[in-house]
Scaffold this motif. Structure first.
Motif, PDB file in Angstrom:
ATOM      1  N   ALA A 104     -50.677 -25.198 -11.607  1.00  0.00           N
ATOM      2  CA  ALA A 104     -49.820 -25.150 -12.790  1.00  0.00           C
ATOM      3  C   ALA A 104     -48.331 -25.144 -12.465  1.00  0.00           C
ATOM      4  N   ARG A 105     -47.940 -24.374 -11.491  1.00  0.00           N
ATOM      5  CA  ARG A 105     -46.511 -24.282 -11.185  1.00  0.00           C
ATOM      6  C   ARG A 105     -45.964 -25.638 -10.706  1.00  0.00           C
ATOM      7  N   ASP A 106     -46.735 -26.297  -9.845  1.00  0.00           N
ATOM      8  CA  ASP A 106     -46.314 -27.616  -9.363  1.00  0.00           C
ATOM      9  C   ASP A 106     -46.298 -28.627 -10.502  1.00  0.00           C
ATOM     10  N   ALA A 107     -47.308 -28.510 -11.375  1.00  0.00           N
ATOM     11  CA  ALA A 107     -47.381 -29.430 -12.509  1.00  0.00           C
ATOM     12  C   ALA A 107     -46.138 -29.282 -13.379  1.00  0.00           C
ATOM     13  N   ALA A 108     -45.757 -28.037 -13.634  1.00  0.00           N
ATOM     14  CA  ALA A 108     -44.580 -27.789 -14.475  1.00  0.00           C
ATOM     15  C   ALA A 108     -43.337 -28.385 -13.831  1.00  0.00           C
ATOM     16  N   ARG A 109     -43.206 -28.165 -12.536  1.00  0.00           N
ATOM     17  CA  ARG A 109     -42.020 -28.674 -11.837  1.00  0.00           C
ATOM     18  C   ARG A 109     -41.983 -30.209 -11.860  1.00  0.00           C
ATOM     19  N   LYS A 110     -43.146 -30.819 -11.604  1.00  0.00           N
ATOM     20  CA  LYS A 110     -43.192 -32.289 -11.549  1.00  0.00           C
ATOM     21  C   LYS A 110     -42.969 -32.908 -12.934  1.00  0.00           C
ATOM     22  N   LEU A 111     -43.568 -32.301 -13.959  1.00  0.00           N
ATOM     23  CA  LEU A 111     -43.391 -32.841 -15.308  1.00  0.00           C
ATOM     24  C   LEU A 111     -41.943 -32.731 -15.752  1.00  0.00           C
ATOM     25  N   ASP A 164     -58.505 -31.057 -13.618  1.00  0.00           N
ATOM     26  CA  ASP A 164     -58.409 -31.119 -12.158  1.00  0.00           C
ATOM     27  C   ASP A 164     -56.980 -31.411 -11.694  1.00  0.00           C
ATOM     28  N   ALA A 165     -56.023 -31.285 -12.618  1.00  0.00           N
ATOM     29  CA  ALA A 165     -54.630 -31.562 -12.261  1.00  0.00           C
ATOM     30  C   ALA A 165     -54.136 -30.546 -11.235  1.00  0.00           C
ATOM     31  N   VAL A 166     -52.988 -30.848 -10.677  1.00  0.00           N
ATOM     32  CA  VAL A 166     -52.403 -29.974  -9.654  1.00  0.00           C
ATOM     33  C   VAL A 166     -52.153 -28.573 -10.189  1.00  0.00           C
ATOM     34  N   PRO A 212     -54.837 -23.475 -21.251  1.00  0.00           N
ATOM     35  CA  PRO A 212     -54.550 -23.811 -19.853  1.00  0.00           C
ATOM     36  C   PRO A 212     -54.474 -25.325 -19.639  1.00  0.00           C
ATOM     37  N   GLY A 213     -53.409 -25.768 -18.972  1.00  0.00           N
ATOM     38  CA  GLY A 213     -53.211 -27.194 -18.723  1.00  0.00           C
ATOM     39  C   GLY A 213     -52.371 -27.881 -19.789  1.00  0.00           C
ATOM     40  N   GLU A 214     -52.115 -27.174 -20.890  1.00  0.00           N
ATOM     41  CA  GLU A 214     -51.306 -27.754 -21.963  1.00  0.00           C
ATOM     42  C   GLU A 214     -49.864 -27.272 -21.868  1.00  0.00           C
ATOM     43  N   GLY A 215     -48.996 -28.016 -22.513  1.00  0.00           N
ATOM     44  CA  GLY A 215     -47.596 -27.594 -22.523  1.00  0.00           C
ATOM     45  C   GLY A 215     -46.785 -28.338 -23.555  1.00  0.00           C
ATOM     46  N   VAL A 216     -45.547 -27.915 -23.662  1.00  0.00           N
ATOM     47  CA  VAL A 216     -44.587 -28.512 -24.588  1.00  0.00           C
ATOM     48  C   VAL A 216     -43.387 -28.976 -23.781  1.00  0.00           C
ATOM     49  N   ILE A 217     -42.893 -30.168 -24.093  1.00  0.00           N
ATOM     50  CA  ILE A 217     -41.623 -30.638 -23.541  1.00  0.00           C
ATOM     51  C   ILE A 217     -40.766 -31.020 -24.740  1.00  0.00           C
ATOM     52  N   CYS A 218     -39.545 -30.563 -24.785  1.00  0.00           N
ATOM     53  CA  CYS A 218     -38.740 -30.799 -25.990  1.00  0.00           C
ATOM     54  C   CYS A 218     -37.251 -30.758 -25.717  1.00  0.00           C
ATOM     55  N   ASN A 219     -36.516 -31.229 -26.719  1.00  0.00           N
ATOM     56  CA  ASN A 219     -35.057 -31.138 -26.690  1.00  0.00           C
ATOM     57  C   ASN A 219     -34.629 -29.818 -27.328  1.00  0.00           C
ATOM     58  N   ASN A 220     -35.056 -28.741 -26.735  1.00  0.00           N
ATOM     59  CA  ASN A 220     -34.736 -27.382 -27.195  1.00  0.00           C
ATOM     60  C   ASN A 220     -34.826 -27.233 -28.711  1.00  0.00           C
TER      61      ASN A 220
END
Ligand SMILES: [Fe+2]
Length: 243
Positions: free
Chosen positions: A18-25, A14-16, A202-210
């Motif tokens: 996807a595009r907004d979620a990506a920007r906020k994260l 139920d998160a916001v 859907p709803g998952e993602g990766v955040i990393c130091n390239n």
């Protein structure tokens, strides 16, 4: 996260949007200075199959596999990509798995094999990328640079790499070429405990130091409403833990 250079997250359904979620994260984890490349609007790129238009000539906008690389290996030094976020809005009908490897581990494995191999890749002309030309217009000139460097802003290890072979020029010296081959082996070792394979849902993602990453080919099903769409933010900043 401070130790691994990457993490995979999952948002509740139920998160916001996807595009907004990506920007906020991206903002929450310190990825502030976003790279506006040719295909990005306000720093976010929608990575999906686009059969026509300017983006169609770039592999990310197709369903083809993408070989091991770090992002922005063709960028100028003042546009070094230190971190990125990839957020899945929808997955493909089939395929599209990501593989990830912390580039610091790749460096350590190479150094353990032979310190001269790792050292050779610090050479300022270790790897050269050809110019980017579009309909006779040069969008970017030839870029020579090191594979490994110490980031002057943070003192951390940065990696600039592509496993692409077509028209990539490696410094013509036996140790550099041996280092390139050793890296290929390290990344393609099917038994490697250091390669993380994950198919983003859907709803998952990766955040990393390239970190090093690749993508398997996939198949969309437009009629069934299963088309892969990822939101990507590339940043000149490394990730920072929220206070
Ligand atoms: Fe990438």
């Amino acid at each position: 996260m401070q130790r691994t250079n990457l993490f995979i997250y999952k948002l509740s359904p139920d998160a916001v949007a996807a595009r907004d979620a990506a920007r906020k994260l991206a903002a929450a984890f310190g990825l502030d200075r976003l790279d506006s490349n040719l295909c990005a609007e306000d720093g976010l790129s929608a990575i999906a199959v686009r059969p026509d238009g300017r983006t169609a000539r770039y592999i990310p906008y197709t369903d083809r596999p993408i070989q091991w690389h770090t992002d922005g290996y063709y960028n100028a030094p003042d546009e070094t990509i230190r971190g990125f976020l990839l957020h899945c809005e929808s997955d493909a009908a089939e395929g599209g798995e990501s593989a990830l490897m912390d580039h610091e581990i790749a460096y350590i494995l190479l150094r353990d094999e032979d310190p001269r191999l790792a050292a050779a890749l610090f050479h300022p002309e270790a790897m050269s990328v050809p110019p980017n030309e579009d309909e006779g217009q040069t969008l970017r000139g030839m870029r020579a640079g090191p594979v490994f460097s110490q980031d002057p802003e943070t003192g951390t290890l940065h990696m600039r790499y592509t496993a692409r072979t077509r028209s990539i020029a490696w410094r013509d010296d036996p140790v550099t070429l041996a280092a390139r081959d050793a890296l290929t082996r390290i990344l393609n070792d099917p038994a490697s405990p250091y390669v993380i394979r994950h198919r983003l849902m859907p709803g998952e993602g990766v955040i990393c130091n390239n970190v090093l990453h690749s993508r398997a080919g996939f198949r969309d099903d437009p009629d069934g409403g299963r088309c892969r769409l990822m939101w990507r933010a590339r940043s000149y900043d490394r990730i920072a833990v929220p206070a």
